[in-house]
Design an enzyme around this catalytic site. Structure first.
Site, PDB file in Angstrom:
ATOM      1  N   PHE A   1       0.822  -1.206   0.000  1.00 20.71           N
ATOM      2  CA  PHE A   1       0.000   0.000   0.000  1.00 20.71           C
ATOM      3  C   PHE A   1       0.856   1.256   0.000  1.00 20.71           C
ATOM      4  CE2 PHE A   1      -1.980  -3.435   2.458  1.00 20.71           C
ATOM      5  CZ  PHE A   1      -3.053  -3.709   1.623  1.00 20.71           C
TER       6      PHE A   1
ATOM      7  N   GLY B   1       4.327  -2.310  10.909  1.00 21.18           N
ATOM      8  CA  GLY B   1       3.423  -2.612   9.793  1.00 21.18           C
ATOM      9  C   GLY B   1       4.215  -2.896   8.534  1.00 21.18           C
TER      10      GLY B   1
ATOM     11  N   SER C   1       7.254  -1.476   1.816  1.00 20.89           N
ATOM     12  CA  SER C   1       8.044  -0.405   2.435  1.00 20.89           C
ATOM     13  C   SER C   1       9.386  -0.939   2.921  1.00 20.89           C
ATOM     14  CB  SER C   1       7.276   0.253   3.581  1.00 20.89           C
ATOM     15  OG  SER C   1       6.765  -0.715   4.477  1.00 20.89           O
TER      16      SER C   1
ATOM     17  N   GLY D   1      -2.811  -9.115   9.658  1.00 21.99           N
ATOM     18  CA  GLY D   1      -3.589  -8.119   8.931  1.00 21.99           C
ATOM     19  C   GLY D   1      -4.272  -7.119   9.847  1.00 21.99           C
TER      20      GLY D   1
ATOM     21  N   ASP E   1       3.275   2.472  10.154  1.00 23.51           N
ATOM     22  CA  ASP E   1       2.315   2.132   9.095  1.00 23.51           C
ATOM     23  C   ASP E   1       1.550   0.866   9.501  1.00 23.51           C
ATOM     24  OD1 ASP E   1       1.019   2.299   6.650  1.00 23.51           O
ATOM     25  OD2 ASP E   1       2.601   1.271   5.537  1.00 23.51           O
TER      26      ASP E   1
ATOM     27  N   HIS F   1      -4.822   1.002  11.874  1.00 23.33           N
ATOM     28  CA  HIS F   1      -5.330   2.354  11.652  1.00 23.33           C
ATOM     29  C   HIS F   1      -6.472   2.755  12.579  1.00 23.33           C
ATOM     30  CE1 HIS F   1      -3.493   2.660   7.377  1.00 23.33           C
ATOM     31  NE2 HIS F   1      -2.648   2.977   8.335  1.00 23.33           N
TER      32      HIS F   1
ATOM     33  N   HIS G   1       2.693   6.991   7.704  1.00 26.94           N
ATOM     34  CA  HIS G   1       1.964   6.799   6.451  1.00 26.94           C
ATOM     35  C   HIS G   1       0.461   6.963   6.674  1.00 26.94           C
ATOM     36  CE1 HIS G   1       0.925   4.411   2.634  1.00 26.94           C
ATOM     37  NE2 HIS G   1       1.534   5.523   2.262  1.00 26.94           N
TER      38      HIS G   1
HETATM   39  N1  SAH Z   1       4.099  -1.009   5.192  1.00 28.31           N
HETATM   40  C1  SAH Z   1       3.333  -1.946   4.383  1.00 28.31           C
HETATM   41  C2  SAH Z   1       1.849  -1.920   4.677  1.00 28.31           C
HETATM   42  C3  SAH Z   1       1.462  -2.242   6.086  1.00 28.31           C
HETATM   43  S1  SAH Z   1      -0.255  -2.630   6.215  1.00 28.31           S
HETATM   44  C4  SAH Z   1       3.569  -1.671   2.900  1.00 28.31           C
HETATM   45  O1  SAH Z   1       4.423  -0.858   2.561  1.00 28.31           O
HETATM   46  O2  SAH Z   1       2.894  -2.264   2.070  1.00 28.31           O
HETATM   47  C5  SAH Z   1      -0.473  -2.663   7.928  1.00 28.31           C
HETATM   48  C6  SAH Z   1       0.142  -3.864   8.627  1.00 28.31           C
HETATM   49  O3  SAH Z   1       0.070  -3.595  10.027  1.00 28.31           O
HETATM   50  C7  SAH Z   1      -0.559  -5.191   8.395  1.00 28.31           C
HETATM   51  O4  SAH Z   1       0.332  -6.120   7.823  1.00 28.31           O
HETATM   52  C8  SAH Z   1      -1.006  -5.641   9.814  1.00 28.31           C
HETATM   53  O5  SAH Z   1      -0.820  -7.023  10.061  1.00 28.31           O
HETATM   54  C9  SAH Z   1      -0.103  -4.829  10.704  1.00 28.31           C
HETATM   55  N2  SAH Z   1      -0.675  -4.535  12.022  1.00 28.31           N
HETATM   56  C10 SAH Z   1      -1.863  -3.955  12.288  1.00 28.31           C
HETATM   57  N3  SAH Z   1      -2.038  -3.812  13.609  1.00 28.31           N
HETATM   58  C11 SAH Z   1      -0.927  -4.342  14.202  1.00 28.31           C
HETATM   59  C12 SAH Z   1      -0.519  -4.516  15.557  1.00 28.31           C
HETATM   60  N4  SAH Z   1      -1.282  -4.096  16.585  1.00 28.31           N
HETATM   61  N5  SAH Z   1       0.668  -5.113  15.801  1.00 28.31           N
HETATM   62  C13 SAH Z   1       1.446  -5.539  14.776  1.00 28.31           C
HETATM   63  N6  SAH Z   1       1.111  -5.398  13.468  1.00 28.31           N
HETATM   64  C14 SAH Z   1      -0.060  -4.806  13.186  1.00 28.31           C
HETATM   65 MG    MG Z   2      -0.107   2.520   4.854  1.00 26.74          MG
END
Ligand code: SAH
Ligand code: MG
Length: 206
Positions: A13, A39, A45, A68, A134, A137, A162
């Site tokens: 993303f 993340g 990333s 996820g 990241d 959310h 992000h």
């Molecule tokens: N940086 C990535 C996108 C991350 S998407 C890129 O460049 O594509 C967000 C990620 O955060 C997901 O994989 C999800 O598993 C992770 N995530 C969400 N909440 C979390 C938490 N509380 N602890 C650890 N990982 C988490």
């Molecule tokens: Mg993001």
């Protein structure tokens, strides 16, 4: 920036201009110490920041439980059925991350840390030169990431966030809220903004 593999082949993303911005800042910051991202998903990333670490002789700790975020769950907009682990009955992005790191030859530079961000942050000890947030959310997760990880950022270290959307019509607010918290704390100055990415520098201790 000489990426080892084509970022468009990695699920994720992040826009290419955001990735290039991450690379540029991480390349410089990583000369001062270790980096972390919260993340990782399939490693898009991590490809940019990890390559910056490779080029600066540093390492990237890539924190994710790999189950996820809310929006990645079945029935939500960003669900990818290819990442479903039927035996676990849950999403699993770790195999895809490992594949990315193997193809990019970054297995000795990007170190996956697999677990919930708030559990890992509580036990964390290593000062960070660069921190990319990241992860989840929801307000709870964004605040946990801010409060749990920013204290580990060294003076003059860089904080990248992000999915910062000043206009609520463009997306959820929690990443914008923690970006505002950082600016209002007086501890940060903004260096650059590219699309929904913001890069700040720590200018005073906590
Ligand atoms: N940086 C990535 C996108 C991350 S998407 C890129 O460049 O594509 C967000 C990620 O955060 C997901 O994989 C999800 O598993 C992770 N995530 C969400 N909440 C979390 C938490 N509380 N602890 C650890 N990982 C988490
Ligand atoms: Mg993001």
């Amino acid at each position: 920036m000489d990426l080892p593999i084509d970022p468009s082949c990695v699920k994720g993303f992040l826009r290419e201009d955001e990735g290039a911005c991450l690379y540029r800042h991480a390349r410089r910051a990583a000369q001062r110490g270790a980096c972390a991202e919260i993340g990782t998903y399939c490693g898009k990333s991590a490809l940019y920041i990890g390559t910056a670490c490779r080029d600066s002789g540093s390492v990237l700790f890539a924190v994710d439980h790999h189950r996820g975020s809310e929006e990645n769950q079945p029935g939500w907009d960003w669900h990818d059925p290819d990442l479903w682990d039927a035996e676990a009955g849950a999403l699993d992005s770790l195999p895809s991350l490992r594949r990315t790191l193997r193809l990019a030859q970054l297995e000795e530079t990007v170190i996956p840390v697999i677990g919930p961000s708030n559990v890992v942050s509580k036990a964390w000890q290593t000062p960070l030169s660069f921190l990319f947030i990241d992860g989840g959310h929801t307000m709870e997760h964004a605040l946990n990431d801010y409060r749990g990880w920013v204290p580990h950022l060294a003076l003059e270290g860089l904080l990248a966030i992000h999915d910062v959307f000043p206009d609520p019509a463009d997306g959820g607010r929690p990443p914008f809220e923690i970006y505002q918290l950082a600016l209002r704390s007086g501890g940060f100055e903004e260096l650059e903004a590219v699309a929904s990415l913001r890069v700040l520098r720590r200018i005073s201790p906590s």
